[in-house]
Structure formats: structure tokens, C-alpha cells
Design an enzyme around this catalytic site. Structure first.
Site, mmCIF file in Angstrom:
data_model
loop_
_atom_site.group_PDB
_atom_site.id
_atom_site.type_symbol
_atom_site.label_atom_id
_atom_site.label_comp_id
_atom_site.label_asym_id
_atom_site.label_seq_id
_atom_site.Cartn_x
_atom_site.Cartn_y
_atom_site.Cartn_z
ATOM 1 N N PHE A 182 -2.863 -7.585 -2.399
ATOM 2 C CA PHE A 182 -3.143 -6.211 -1.972
ATOM 3 C C PHE A 182 -2.215 -5.735 -0.854
ATOM 4 C CE2 PHE A 182 -7.091 -7.131 -4.249
ATOM 5 C CZ PHE A 182 -7.074 -6.037 -5.108
ATOM 6 N N GLU A 183 -1.619 -6.652 -0.139
ATOM 7 C CA GLU A 183 -0.671 -6.238 0.909
ATOM 8 C C GLU A 183 0.722 -5.980 0.356
ATOM 9 O OE1 GLU A 183 -1.105 -5.302 3.853
ATOM 10 O OE2 GLU A 183 -3.040 -6.076 4.482
#
Ligand SMILES: *[C@@H]1O[C@H](CO)[C@@H](O)[C@H](O)[C@H]1NC(C)=O
Length: 149
Positions: free
Chosen positions: A55-56
Site C-alpha cells: 500500500f505504500e
């Protein structure tokens, strides 16, 4: 017909290859993180780290993003220049004692060392908003499913 590219084009092509980002496969990343002692580091299972990285950065080691405050986030865990590493954008506490651009290397050794330092602080992985939003209190088994670790 010329067999070789004109020199400027050739140089450009080499440059593009040289800076091509390393994007990890999910299980490849899981294995690498495990080999570097991330499984259960500070109590966080391997799946938490894989979820965070997805997700980063979408597993892209060269991901760089600019924040509203002018600082930048670097690498697979999007580590912030205001606190953890030094970059020209701001005065940094540089708690990981590293140049931010070291966090873009394909081997991700620096990212792992710095992430370990980060989660040693009391709030742990909750410093990462994407982790709180997408990974905290979730069933994370799918993130390491099918990986030969
Ligand atoms: C988590 O999800 C997997 C399937 O994706 C399931 O087999 C497992 O029982 C779930 N675990 C919990 C604690 O809900």
C-alpha cells in the site's frame, strides 16, 4: 542501414536501463524480508510488512512521493525525509542516519534497517497511515499465501 543507434539515443537507452526500478514480486519480497529478520520483528508478522509495502509503494523500490509539508517519502516503505533520512528538501532528524536516496536501492537493505528502527518507537507500525488504513486488524494471511519461505 545503420546497425547501431546514434550515440545520443544509445546513451539514453543505457540510462533508462540503469535507473529501471526494481519492483518486487509479493513472495520475493516476503522472502527477502524474512531473510532479514522481519518476521515478527517487534511482534509484527511478515504479512504486515508485505501489506505495508504494497500500500505504500506497490513494491516499487524507487517510489518517491512528495508530502504537503514539502518532505518526501522514499522507497518500498515510503520512509519520510523529515524524520528518518536526509534529503535536500528539509532539515531532518535523520534518525536512521542515512541519505534518503539509499532507500531506493533494489536490495532494500537500508529500507529494512530503517524500518526496524522506526517500529522500535512506541507507536510501532501505526506511524504508517497506509498500514493503519489497510493492514491493521485485517486478516493478512493472503499476503504471504503460497510463498515458499
Ligand atoms: C483469514 O483468511 C483465510 C482465507 O483467506 C481464512 O482461511 C482464515 O480462517 C482467516 N483467519 C481468520 C482469523 O479469520
Amino acid at each position: 542501414m545503420k546497425a547501431l543507434l546514434p550515440r545520443p539515443l544509445f546513451l539514453l537507452a543505457s540510462f533508462v536501463v540503469a535507473v529501471q526500478a526494481k519492483v518486487y514480486e509479493r513472495c520475493e519480497l516476503a522472502k527477502r524480508l524474512k531473510d532479514h529478520g522481519m518476521d515478527s520483528y517487534q511482534g509484527y508478522s511478515l504479512a504486515n510488512w508485505v501489506c505495508l509495502a504494497f500500500f505504500e509503494s506497490s513494491f516499487d523500490t524507487e517510489a518517491v512521493a512528495r508530502n504537503k509539508d514539502g518532505t518526501h517519502n522514499f522507497g518500498i516503505f515510503q520512509i519520510n525525509s523529515g524524520w528518518w533520512c536526509t534529503y535536500s528538501d528539509t532539515a531532518s532528524d535523520n534518525l536512521c542516519e542515512i541519505d534518503c536516496q539509499e532507500l531506493l536501492h533494489p536490495g532494500i537493505e537500508h529500507d529494512i534497517l530503517c524500518a526496524k528502527r522506526i517500529v522500535e518507537d512506541p507507536q510501532g507500525m501505526a506511524v504508517w497511515d497506509e498500514w493503519k488504513t489497510h493492514c491493521e486488524n485485517q486478516n493478512l494471511t493472503e499476503w504471504v499465501k503460497g510463498c515458499h519461505l
